[in-house]
Enzyme design. Structure first.
Site, mmCIF file in Angstrom:
data_model
loop_
_atom_site.group_PDB
_atom_site.id
_atom_site.type_symbol
_atom_site.label_atom_id
_atom_site.label_comp_id
_atom_site.label_asym_id
_atom_site.label_seq_id
_atom_site.Cartn_x
_atom_site.Cartn_y
_atom_site.Cartn_z
ATOM 1 C CG HIS A 118 18.446 70.078 41.864
ATOM 2 N ND1 HIS A 118 19.231 71.311 41.661
ATOM 3 C CD2 HIS A 118 17.242 70.706 42.776
ATOM 4 C CE1 HIS A 118 18.649 72.398 42.425
ATOM 5 N NE2 HIS A 118 17.578 72.082 43.072
ATOM 6 C CG ASP A 155 16.298 70.969 46.800
ATOM 7 O OD1 ASP A 155 16.678 69.805 46.299
ATOM 8 O OD2 ASP A 155 17.212 72.105 46.363
ATOM 9 C CD GLU A 156 16.197 75.273 44.491
ATOM 10 O OE1 GLU A 156 16.424 76.364 44.908
ATOM 11 O OE2 GLU A 156 16.925 74.642 43.910
ATOM 12 C CB VAL A 157 10.308 69.229 42.780
ATOM 13 C CG1 VAL A 157 9.744 68.443 41.607
ATOM 14 C CG2 VAL A 157 11.273 68.545 43.548
#
Length: 447
Positions: free
Chosen positions: A187, A240-242
């Site tokens: 992100h 998160d969401e890597v």
């Protein structure tokens, strides 16, 4: 009935000055005593209410409760308190009662953020989780690395550090901490607008380049600047969401991985743990999204608070591992999910299936999340309220005193929603999904 006299209203300016001095002099942080006792007698000479609190922040909550017991009689032009006497002994169930706002997907002007803080105080929420930056924009000035805010949407959609100080101080005066978040290593595309070397390559711009020492220098500079402004005990480091495949297809990063003997997953762990060490060096304890725990929970610093968002069952595992937890399960406490009703917000229990008293203490609280993909200043408030207020009661009130059926709450929450409207907060009607419009003409109390 309890009435205000003119004599009781005198001296309010002096009282405000003394109150301001008390707020400035008392440190607010996690675990501050927020309890109070409010007594309103039916008779007496002189007739007065009595408020006791261990801290000025407990007193703020007591005054907020008192204000919500007051009603203005338009016939007599007198402020009245009904159903006296009152004796209210009150304290929060959880020390962390949060609301996330997202200023990366859409910029939120300072007055709007202050409006949100005011309404948080009305509901006794006490942590503003400021998700400042993300893939889409980097709106905050970072003095150590001034080109970072080149990632803002425009020159006017930015926050100076003076703005950040103003938000923190405004919140503190209302008993609210500000939890600042930088989400790393994913992100983070917007970081590279000002510093392209933070990208693994021009074709693969996130997550941040794990092989570049400059990446960690920038994180260190950001947290150094944060430590001068954001005085809350915690900082949120995301995690998160890597999508680590970017590292594996970028030649110089792949070469670094091979040299270190790391695969993509191990590089993700390396990045998160190194960012944690940097945060610790600046005096912070860390909050990380739950993917970090799901992937390498045993390696996380014992000073980590894991932020549960993906769903049920994870909080039990987190506390069983001895780590602290914040609950924000997306199926119940994501405000941008407009189909989630206030009843679901109210009935979402942070300690669900956690029966061990020692484990229950590790759940420090919960948070409702106002993600900003489809929310800007035009619809922020009505998307948050009154559903966030339903969760706020869950987080403040002792479990035994909570309603077991949300129908028991409908009348009170409808009146509170009208009170928010009267105080200038654009809270939506209860009937229907999030930010629904009134169905037709009628009283606020019937919507």
């Amino acid at each position: 009935m309890w009435l205000f006299s003119q004599q009781m209203m005198r001296g309010k300016i002096l009282t405000a000055i003394v109150w301001e001095l008390l707020l400035v002099g008392m440190q607010l942080n996690f675990g501050t005593n927020e309890s109070y006792k409010l007594s309103i007698p039916a008779t007496g000479s002189p007739l007065h209410a009595h408020l006791e609190a261990h801290t000025v922040y407990g007193a703020l909550h007591g005054l907020q409760t008192f204000s919500q017991l007051c009603h203005f009689n338009f016939t007599t032009r007198i402020i009245e308190v009904h159903l006296v006497p009152w004796i209210i002994v009150d304290q929060p169930r959880f020390s962390y009662r949060g609301l996330l706002i997202d200023t990366s997907r859409h910029y939120q002007p300072l007055p709007m953020i202050k409006n949100v803080i005011d309404a948080m105080a009305y509901t006794k929420l006490n942590v503003l989780h400021w998700h400042i930056v993300d893939t889409q924009s980097f709106p905050l000035d970072i003095p150590s690395y001034p080109k970072l805010w080149n990632g803002a949407y425009s020159l006017s959609e930015r926050y100076t550090m003076a703005d950040a100080v103003e938000i923190v101080q405004y919140a503190q005066r209302r008993g609210i901490n500000v939890l600042a978040e930088i989400d790393v290593p994913g992100h983070a595309l917007s970081w590279g607008i000002g510093y392209p070397s933070l990208w693994p390559s021009l074709d693969c711009r996130q997550p941040l380049d794990v092989s570049n020492e400059f990446t960690f220098n920038v994180i260190d500079g950001i947290l150094s600047d944060f430590s001068k402004v954001f005085k809350f005990k915690f900082v949120h480091l995301g995690g998160d969401e890597v999508y680590t495949g970017c590292w594996n297809i970028t030649p110089h990063v792949k070469k670094w991985l091979n040299k270190k003997g790391l695969n993509e997953s191990e590089a993700y762990e390396y990045f998160v743990l190194r960012a944690q060490k940097i945060a610790l060096s600046h005096g912070y304890e860390m909050v990380n999204w739950e993917e970090t725990f799901n992937n390498f929970g045993k390696k996380l610093s014992p000073k980590t608070v894991v932020h549960n968002w993906l769903g049920g069952g994870v909080a039990q595992k987190i506390v069983a591992a001895g780590l602290r937890c914040i609950v924000s399960n997306q199926d119940k406490w994501y405000l941008d999910h407009l189909t989630t009703t206030w009843e679901e917000f109210y009935m979402n229990e942070p300690l669900s299936n956690i029966t061990n008293p020692k484990h229950q203490k590790l759940v420090i609280g919960g948070e409702v999340c106002m993600w900003g993909e489809h929310i800007d200043a035009s619809d922020l408030e009505q998307t948050i309220w009154p559903r966030a207020a339903a969760a706020a009661e869950r987080l403040w009130t002792s479990f035994d005193e909570l309603a077991k059926d949300p129908k028991q709450v409908t009348g009170r929450l409808a009146h509170f929603r009208c009170l928010l409207n009267q105080r200038g907060v654009a809270a939506a009607p209860l009937a229907g999904p999030g930010r629904v419009a009134p169905l037709g003409p009628g009283s606020c109390y019937q919507q």
